[in-house]
Design an enzyme around this catalytic site. Sequence first.
Site, mmCIF file in Angstrom:
data_model
loop_
_atom_site.group_PDB
_atom_site.id
_atom_site.type_symbol
_atom_site.label_atom_id
_atom_site.label_comp_id
_atom_site.label_asym_id
_atom_site.label_seq_id
_atom_site.Cartn_x
_atom_site.Cartn_y
_atom_site.Cartn_z
ATOM 1 N N GLN A 154 42.155 33.985 11.589
ATOM 2 C CA GLN A 154 40.986 34.795 11.922
ATOM 3 C C GLN A 154 39.831 34.479 10.977
ATOM 4 O O GLN A 154 38.669 34.414 11.397
ATOM 5 C CB GLN A 154 41.325 36.284 11.855
ATOM 6 C CG GLN A 154 40.190 37.200 12.292
ATOM 7 C CD GLN A 154 39.856 37.052 13.760
ATOM 8 O OE1 GLN A 154 40.721 37.189 14.608
ATOM 9 N NE2 GLN A 154 38.600 36.767 14.067
ATOM 10 N N ASN A 195 44.006 43.534 6.538
ATOM 11 C CA ASN A 195 44.362 42.125 6.397
ATOM 12 C C ASN A 195 43.231 41.177 6.790
ATOM 13 O O ASN A 195 43.042 40.132 6.163
ATOM 14 C CB ASN A 195 45.623 41.813 7.210
ATOM 15 C CG ASN A 195 45.544 42.304 8.654
ATOM 16 O OD1 ASN A 195 44.541 42.884 9.083
ATOM 17 N ND2 ASN A 195 46.604 42.096 9.415
ATOM 18 N N ASP A 261 36.496 46.521 12.200
ATOM 19 C CA ASP A 261 37.772 46.230 12.852
ATOM 20 C C ASP A 261 38.378 47.562 13.262
ATOM 21 O O ASP A 261 37.807 48.625 13.014
ATOM 22 C CB ASP A 261 38.686 45.461 11.890
ATOM 23 C CG ASP A 261 39.906 44.854 12.575
ATOM 24 O OD1 ASP A 261 39.986 44.912 13.823
ATOM 25 O OD2 ASP A 261 40.782 44.325 11.873
ATOM 26 N N SER A 265 45.563 50.325 12.810
ATOM 27 C CA SER A 265 46.301 49.097 13.074
ATOM 28 C C SER A 265 47.688 49.417 13.600
ATOM 29 O O SER A 265 48.167 50.561 13.519
ATOM 30 C CB SER A 265 46.407 48.264 11.791
ATOM 31 O OG SER A 265 45.124 47.877 11.336
ATOM 32 N N CYS A 303 36.987 41.472 15.379
ATOM 33 C CA CYS A 303 38.028 40.526 15.813
ATOM 34 C C CYS A 303 38.773 40.988 17.060
ATOM 35 O O CYS A 303 39.560 40.215 17.619
ATOM 36 C CB CYS A 303 38.998 40.248 14.672
ATOM 37 S SG CYS A 303 40.054 41.638 14.220
#
EC number: 2.1.3.3
Length: 349
Positions: A154, A195, A261, A265, A303
Amino acid sequence: MAKNQWRPYTNGSHAPSTPRHLLSIADLTPTEFATLVRNASSYKKTIKSDSMPERLTGALSGKTVAMMFSKRSTRTRVSTEGAVVKMGGHPMFLGKDDIQLGVNESLYDTSVVISSMVSCIVARVGPHSDIANLAKHSSVPVINALCDTFHPLQAIADFLTIHESFASQSATHGTHPSSLGLEGLKIAWVGDANNVLFDLAIAATKMGVNVAVATPRGYEIPSHIVELIQKAREGVQSPGNLTQTTVPEVAVKDADVIVTDTWISMGQETEKIKRLEAFKDFKVTSELAKRGGAKENWKFMHCLPRHPEEVSDEVFYSERSLVFPEAENRLWAAISALEAFVVNKGKIA
């Protein structure tokens, strides 16, 4: 024979050399990272012009790439499979219903057996220890397609995206192998420290790009990751700087790129209510950018997958948004990494 004495069988009297792996951008020198991005850019232009670079034609012919995914995926799976096929190889997808890392057999056994049958392992896992153990015992290159701590592919795609938008504006563009011509650029990260951010910040430090991170109190970058980001400054003539704040407006001041983001998650679903409350003032909007004083031509990146609480539709679907080119660039990042670590056996040129 004790497990730690085992060595892969070879037709000769000695074990093969240890393969080089890509587990984090921290594994790369500035020149290597810049080269991966430049190669991805070059391959993108050539292949999209209906041509195939000679060095990629059949580069993975006769080779199988095992895609060991213990986490679901859209962009990572499509980009990796597409990259392998374009290079003439065979992608073998092993999802969580096919293989459970460390459940039915040890990671050691899994790594030794699978690496004896394929040319590369691309793994999307949970804990970083899983990918580290796979790499430790693998006889072929292991490429990290995401773990809880890092996401190097990424980061390559993100810097390709930034490079496409900003590098031509810099007078230093292309003057040194370790430069992408982005020195002095500022990235503002607004949201959860995760991350994706960690590898992005390591890459930025190596490329002379400044990163300002805004997170709610208690969601900052862990100290051991901050140390790793600071270590990336070593040997860099003009490294980027990292700053942290709990105020989004402070982070976006003079920002060239604003990035966010997901706030929740995979594996954090039980924290959803708590996280939505903690991050409620961290939504990326035009108003936030204006209040904070982002640069007039600031761009937006994410992303994916995106959720409406993270960024307004106005920004996400605007001309400022680079999210769809960013997603496509995952393909070119994968091609660049596969060539470097599988075809060229870790020699990045």
